[in-house]
Scaffold this active site. Structure first.
Site, short mmCIF file in Angstrom:
data_model
loop_
_atom_site.label_atom_id
_atom_site.label_comp_id
_atom_site.label_asym_id
_atom_site.label_seq_id
_atom_site.Cartn_x
_atom_site.Cartn_y
_atom_site.Cartn_z
N GLU A 115 7.28 5.41 2.68
CA GLU A 115 6.57 6.54 2.05
C GLU A 115 6.97 7.86 2.70
O GLU A 115 7.15 8.86 2.02
CB GLU A 115 5.05 6.35 2.14
CG GLU A 115 4.52 5.17 1.34
CD GLU A 115 4.55 5.38 -0.18
OE1 GLU A 115 4.89 6.48 -0.64
OE2 GLU A 115 4.25 4.40 -0.89
N ARG B 10 8.92 10.69 0.47
CA ARG B 10 8.18 11.93 0.15
C ARG B 10 8.56 13.07 1.10
O ARG B 10 8.84 14.18 0.65
CB ARG B 10 6.68 11.69 0.23
CG ARG B 10 6.23 10.59 -0.72
CD ARG B 10 4.74 10.55 -0.87
NE ARG B 10 4.31 9.23 -1.34
CZ ARG B 10 3.22 9.00 -2.04
NH1 ARG B 10 2.41 9.99 -2.36
NH2 ARG B 10 2.90 7.78 -2.41
N ASP C 40 11.31 -2.71 -7.02
CA ASP C 40 11.83 -1.63 -7.88
C ASP C 40 12.95 -0.73 -7.34
O ASP C 40 14.10 -0.81 -7.76
CB ASP C 40 10.67 -0.77 -8.42
CG ASP C 40 9.67 -0.31 -7.35
OD1 ASP C 40 9.94 -0.50 -6.15
OD2 ASP C 40 8.63 0.26 -7.71
N GLU D 209 6.38 6.79 -13.97
CA GLU D 209 7.56 5.99 -14.37
C GLU D 209 7.89 6.03 -15.86
O GLU D 209 9.06 6.01 -16.25
CB GLU D 209 7.38 4.52 -13.92
CG GLU D 209 7.43 4.32 -12.41
CD GLU D 209 6.15 4.75 -11.68
OE1 GLU D 209 5.11 4.90 -12.35
OE2 GLU D 209 6.21 4.94 -10.45
C1 DMJ Z 1 6.19 6.99 -6.10
O1 DMJ Z 1 5.80 7.24 -4.80
C2 DMJ Z 1 7.61 6.53 -6.17
O2 DMJ Z 1 8.07 6.65 -7.46
C3 DMJ Z 1 7.78 5.10 -5.73
O3 DMJ Z 1 9.10 4.65 -5.89
C4 DMJ Z 1 6.86 4.21 -6.50
N1 DMJ Z 1 5.54 4.69 -6.64
C5 DMJ Z 1 5.20 6.07 -6.73
C6 DMJ Z 1 4.79 6.58 -8.09
O4 DMJ Z 1 4.18 5.71 -8.91
#
Ligand code: DMJ
Length: 605
Positions: free
Chosen positions: A232, A236, A365, A499
């Site tokens: 995270e 971010r 993912d 998404e």
């Molecule tokens: C985001 O922090 C990023 O896209 C991450 O890859 C997956 N989840 C969240 C948004 O849903």
């Protein structure tokens, strides 16, 4: 359904590719190092600068930076000079040696003080040129312009309320009008500010960008005793800072990104080099989530560092970041994969898979996303990333992608060989990914990959359309007589996720089919109707209910991703064009490292 129009990402294509990422990186590092004025050795000829976090590659980089083809001669000359100096020292009196040591120490101190004043400790100087497409034109169609202005107004509402009620904290609670802190960031603060920087920039919200930059300068502090999520914080904070640097050229963002990157390095201190999920950035002690299969690290977490770490090496001249993520690839490539699929869990000590769960949504993912984007970000030279991506997509198509009796294509989850016919909201990003990767698909399958992207986009749109609020649930199922509908209460929430809109944006750019703008606009209307409150934007507990129950969190990714992708959906294609930028998984744009200028400079305007 209407035929899909395919737009090529790059003209021409094909041709011989450079074989390895390291080759690309060598160009990157040589360049960065060459820009740094080498410190003159005491009374001798110029010497190559020392590289923090060295190792053999660093040594080669230093040698090459010192003279390209003549580097061997330079090394030899350095050795001879060192021998000469040693001999001279042996002939000196003890008092002379003591005086020399004192002088050397003073010089080092002075240099360190000088670097501190210049504000860039240890970073090579770097010529900044803004990459192509950091700003774009106004949309020519007045209706599109109006819609885009509306999205900018939404950003202003989200930002102003964050600023008013939660300034400097991680996120906003828009109902209770106070700060929200998530343990994902430990006590690193300001997630919303860092996540929003690039959105503010591309929306030309100049005052807001300036105040955000000033906050970063004065307050963003990584010297805290905090256990953070490596993933995270990387996507971010590191991603947000890197993009802010590449867009604005402000040195403070480069410095902070590299400083934070260095703090994350101890996470890789495991027997295999597969990083821990959690890290105390003061002590450097890491561990994994207690719930993760037998102490495993998570595929989507350790597999989503690559883009940022390659750029950290590019900007710092220090190869250690890229080496860490290339090693992750090496470990993965040594392992057998069940049916060619990548399980979500990998033990960092034994180097063995944990439970055989496979998902293109949560836990898996962005690993797949980063394989593709690593190839694109290296101007299609990272052949290994490319192969891993297309091989994985092949296995996903064979084992996970299914069509419902109602004709909806979906991506199921795989548990030890059995399929769970469920698709997460997170999985909806894959529509955009398939379309983005279509151009390079092997065996003339470009059209097929675009079509796959279009089908996933349609299914995800259905998951929105089949709710009362026209906002998609966290997960929807294709069993028990339902299609694209959440059946479990704990899967009916919507937390401002991006998404589905992300996939609309890619599909729009790559096909220009107007339905994607139409679907995006439906999402804007639903957000305004159900998520907008006086104090910002909130998630919803049950999208099938007619009455909103707000979860009282304005997620930072709403500003970095959801609103940015909406804005791009209603922009011209010249804003952050795909030929020149890739988006990290938090929608932070990173420039493509172009090979045609020897990777020696970011693409220029
Ligand atoms: C985001 O922090 C990023 O896209 C991450 O890859 C997956 N989840 C969240 C948004 O849903």
């Amino acid at each position: 359904s209407s035929p899909v129009r395919v737009r090529s990402l790059r003209g021409g294509g094909g041709g011989a590719r450079c074989p390895a990422l390291l080759e690309l990186l060598s160009g990157v590092f040589f360049h960065s190092a060459a820009l740094q004025p080498p410190p003159p050795p005491p009374g001798g000829q110029p010497r190559a600068p020392p590289q923090p976090g060295g190792g053999p590659v660093a040594a080669a980089v230093v040698a090459a930076a010192a003279g390209g083809a003549g580097s061997l001669e330079r090394i030899r000359a350095d050795h001879e000079r060192a021998l000469r100096e040693a001999k001279e020292t042996l002939q000196k009196l003890p008092e002379e040696i003591r005086r020399d040591i004192r002088q050397d120490k003073e010089k080092l101190l002075q240099d360190a003080r000088g670097r501190k004043e210049a504000g860039a400790p240890g970073l090579p100087q770097r010529l900044f040129r803004q990459p192509v497409g950091a700003v774009g034109q106004e949309p020519s169609d007045p209706d599109v312009r109006q819609k885009r202005d509306k999205i900018k107004e939404m950003m202003k509402h989200a930002w102003d309320n964050y600023k008013r009620y939660a300034w400097g904290l991680n996120e906003l609670k828009p109902i209770s009008k106070q700060g929200h802190s998530s343990n994902l960031f430990g006590n690193i603060q300001g997630a919303t500010i860092v996540d929003a920087l690039d959105t503010l920039y591309i929306m030309e919200m100049k005052e807001e960008f300036k105040e955000a930059k000033e906050w970063v300068e004065k307050n963003l502090d990584f010297n805290v005793n905090a256990e953070i999520s490596v993933f995270e914080v990387n996507i971010r904070f590191v991603g947000g800072l890197l993009s802010a640097y590449y867009l604005s050229g402000e040195e403070v963002f480069r410095k902070k990104a590299v400083e934070l990157g260095e703090k994350l390095l101890p996470a890789f201190n495991t027997p295999t080099g597969i990083p821990w999920a959690l890290l105390n950035i003061k002590s450097g002690i890491g561990r994994n989530w207690p719930w993760a299969s037998g102490g495993s690290s998570i595929l989507a977490e350790f597999g989503t560092l690559h883009l940022e770490f390659v750029h950290l090496s590019h900007l710092s001249g220090n190869p250690v970041f890229a080496e860490k993520v290339m090693n992750i690839r090496k470990v993965l490539n040594r392992l057998d994969k069940p049916e060619g699929l990548y399980p979500n869990y990998l033990n960092p000590s034994s180097g063995q898979w944990g439970q055989h769960h496979v998902s293109i949504g949560g836990l898996g993912d962005s690993f797949y996303e980063y394989l593709l984007k690593a190839w694109l970000m290296t101007d299609k030279t990272d052949e290994e990333g490319k192969k891993m991506y297309y091989d994985a997509v092949q296995a996903i198509e064979t084992h996970l992608i299914r069509k419902s009796s109602g004709g909806l294509t979906y991506i199921a989850e795989w548990k030890g060989g059995l399929l769970e016919h469920k698709m997460g909201h997170l999985t909806c990003f894959a529509g955009g990914m398939f379309a983005l990767g279509a151009d390079g698909a092997p065996n003339d399958r470009t059209g097929h990959h675009i079509e796959l992207g279009a089908e996933i986009a349609r299914t995800c749109h259905e998951s929105y359309d089949r709710t009362s609020m026209k906002l998609g649930p966290e997960a929807f199922r294709f069993d028990g007589g339902v299609e694209a509908i959440a059946t479990r209460q704990n899967e009916k929430y919507y937390i401002l996720r991006p998404e589905v809109i992300e996939t609309y944006m890619y599909m729009w750019r790559l096909t220009h089919d107007p339905k994607y703008r139409q679907w995006g606009w439906e999402a804007v209307e639903a957000l305004e109707k159900h998520c907008r409150v006086d104090g910002g934007y909130s998630g919803i507990r049950d999208v099938y209910n007619n009455h909103e129950s707000h979860d009282d969190v304005q997620q930072s990714f709403f500003l970095s991703e959801t609103l940015k992708y909406l804005y791009l959906l209603f922009s011209e294609d010249d804003l952050l064009p795909f030929e020149h930028w890739v988006f990290n998984t938090e929608a932070h744009p990173l420039p493509v490292l172009h090979k045609d200028n020897g990777n020696k400079e970011d693409d220029q305007k």
